[in-house]
Motif scaffolding. Structure first.
Motif, PDB file in Angstrom:
ATOM      1  N   SER A  25      29.788  25.355  51.113  1.00  0.00           N
ATOM      2  CA  SER A  25      30.040  24.855  52.460  1.00  0.00           C
ATOM      3  C   SER A  25      31.352  25.401  53.004  1.00  0.00           C
ATOM      4  N   GLU A  26      31.473  25.339  54.298  1.00  0.00           N
ATOM      5  CA  GLU A  26      32.700  25.787  54.968  1.00  0.00           C
ATOM      6  C   GLU A  26      33.921  25.069  54.404  1.00  0.00           C
ATOM      7  N   ARG A  27      33.798  23.753  54.188  1.00  0.00           N
ATOM      8  CA  ARG A  27      34.918  22.973  53.653  1.00  0.00           C
ATOM      9  C   ARG A  27      35.283  23.444  52.247  1.00  0.00           C
ATOM     10  N   ASP A  28      34.264  23.643  51.402  1.00  0.00           N
ATOM     11  CA  ASP A  28      34.530  24.068  50.030  1.00  0.00           C
ATOM     12  C   ASP A  28      35.206  25.440  49.988  1.00  0.00           C
ATOM     13  N   ALA A  30      37.011  26.866  52.369  1.00  0.00           N
ATOM     14  CA  ALA A  30      38.368  26.769  52.915  1.00  0.00           C
ATOM     15  C   ALA A  30      39.330  26.225  51.869  1.00  0.00           C
ATOM     16  N   GLU A  31      38.886  25.238  51.104  1.00  0.00           N
ATOM     17  CA  GLU A  31      39.735  24.673  50.050  1.00  0.00           C
ATOM     18  C   GLU A  31      39.921  25.670  48.915  1.00  0.00           C
ATOM     19  N   SER A  36      42.382  28.479  56.784  1.00  0.00           N
ATOM     20  CA  SER A  36      42.036  27.517  57.825  1.00  0.00           C
ATOM     21  C   SER A  36      40.540  27.554  58.080  1.00  0.00           C
ATOM     22  N   ARG A  37      39.957  26.404  58.367  1.00  0.00           N
ATOM     23  CA  ARG A  37      38.522  26.341  58.627  1.00  0.00           C
ATOM     24  C   ARG A  37      38.180  27.052  59.939  1.00  0.00           C
ATOM     25  N   THR A  38      39.117  27.074  60.867  1.00  0.00           N
ATOM     26  CA  THR A  38      38.879  27.757  62.145  1.00  0.00           C
ATOM     27  C   THR A  38      38.673  29.252  61.924  1.00  0.00           C
ATOM     28  N   ARG A  41      35.406  29.791  59.996  1.00  0.00           N
ATOM     29  CA  ARG A  41      34.232  29.618  60.860  1.00  0.00           C
ATOM     30  C   ARG A  41      34.011  30.845  61.733  1.00  0.00           C
TER      31      ARG A  41
END
Length: 233
Positions: A25-28, A30-31, A36-38, A41
């Motif tokens: 996932s995007e969150r995973d 990014a971490e 940054s998630r921006t 994305r």
């Protein structure tokens, strides 16, 4: 992590997981990468637009096998934003691709693909209408790439197929006033075919070189014979 490095990491991930696989996932991501998630994305959307990724709603994002038409969109965008926006400017790339295709086709020498090349030549020789002649011309070059047996060349030829077709169309517009146009085209393509059937890579490349050289000279002749034009001494 810079945005360029982020794109590189995503491309490495696509290679690593293989086609038709779900990516984290995007969150995973990014971490994991400390970005940054921006920015992440933005790069994910870029790869989606290019056809390398596919978002399936709540199902997540999956890798895709890119098709020639996916690459064609990106290539057209890049070419039209560069000095290579015309088929004329693209010609040197086309010559290099087709020269290599002729060499490989003669080297591999598979009867069935070469038979498709011959079928196009026979259609050229039988054509009485200029549009039929040039349609067979385009079929010849498509069949030649297939006869090369090289997956990369075939993929690229399909990706730039619209530019190859445009090149043939522009050549038709430049040469159509020449009474010898049809016979020149038939002879040049027949020579390439004969070289393929003889299994001689060197002769095949020479025939392809002569093909483009003769057509370029014919195009120059059209230009200097237009009203208001004059041949240089």
């Amino acid at each position: 992590m810079s945005d360029d490095n982020l794109l590189d990491r995503l491309l490495e991930l696509v290679d690593e997981v293989g086609p038709d696989q779900r990516i984290p996932s995007e969150r995973d991501l990014a971490e994991r990468w400390g970005c940054s998630r921006t920015a992440l994305r933005d790069r994910l959307r870029m790869l989606e637009a290019m056809g390398a990724l596919e978002r399936k709603g709540a199902g997540g994002t999956y890798t895709r096998v890119m098709k020639p038409q996916d690459v064609a969109v990106a290539l057209r965008t890049g070419l039209h934003a560069s000095a290579l926006s015309s088929a004329t400017a693209f010609q040197s790339v086309r010559v290099a691709l087709e020269r290599e295709a002729a060499r490989l086709a003669a080297t591999v020498g598979k009867p069935v693909p070469i038979a498709h090349v011959e079928e196009a030549v026979l259609r050229m020789e039988a054509a009485t209408d200029p549009d039929e002649l040039y349609a067979a011309d385009l079929e010849f070059h498509t069949a030649l790439f297939q006869a090369s047996g090289d997956a990369a060349l075939i993929f690229l030829s399909e990706a730039v197929g619209d530019l190859i077709a445009q090149s043939v169309t522009e050549r038709r517009a430049r040469m159509r006033t020449l009474s010898s146009d049809a016979e020149v085209l038939r002879s040049l393509h027949r020579n390439i075919l004969d070289a393929l059937k003889s299994g001689s890579p060197g002769e095949a490349m020479n025939a392809m070189d002569e093909h483009f050289a003769r057509i370029d000279r014919a195009g120059e002749l059209v230009e200097v014979t237009k009203p208001g034009s004059s041949a240089l001494p």
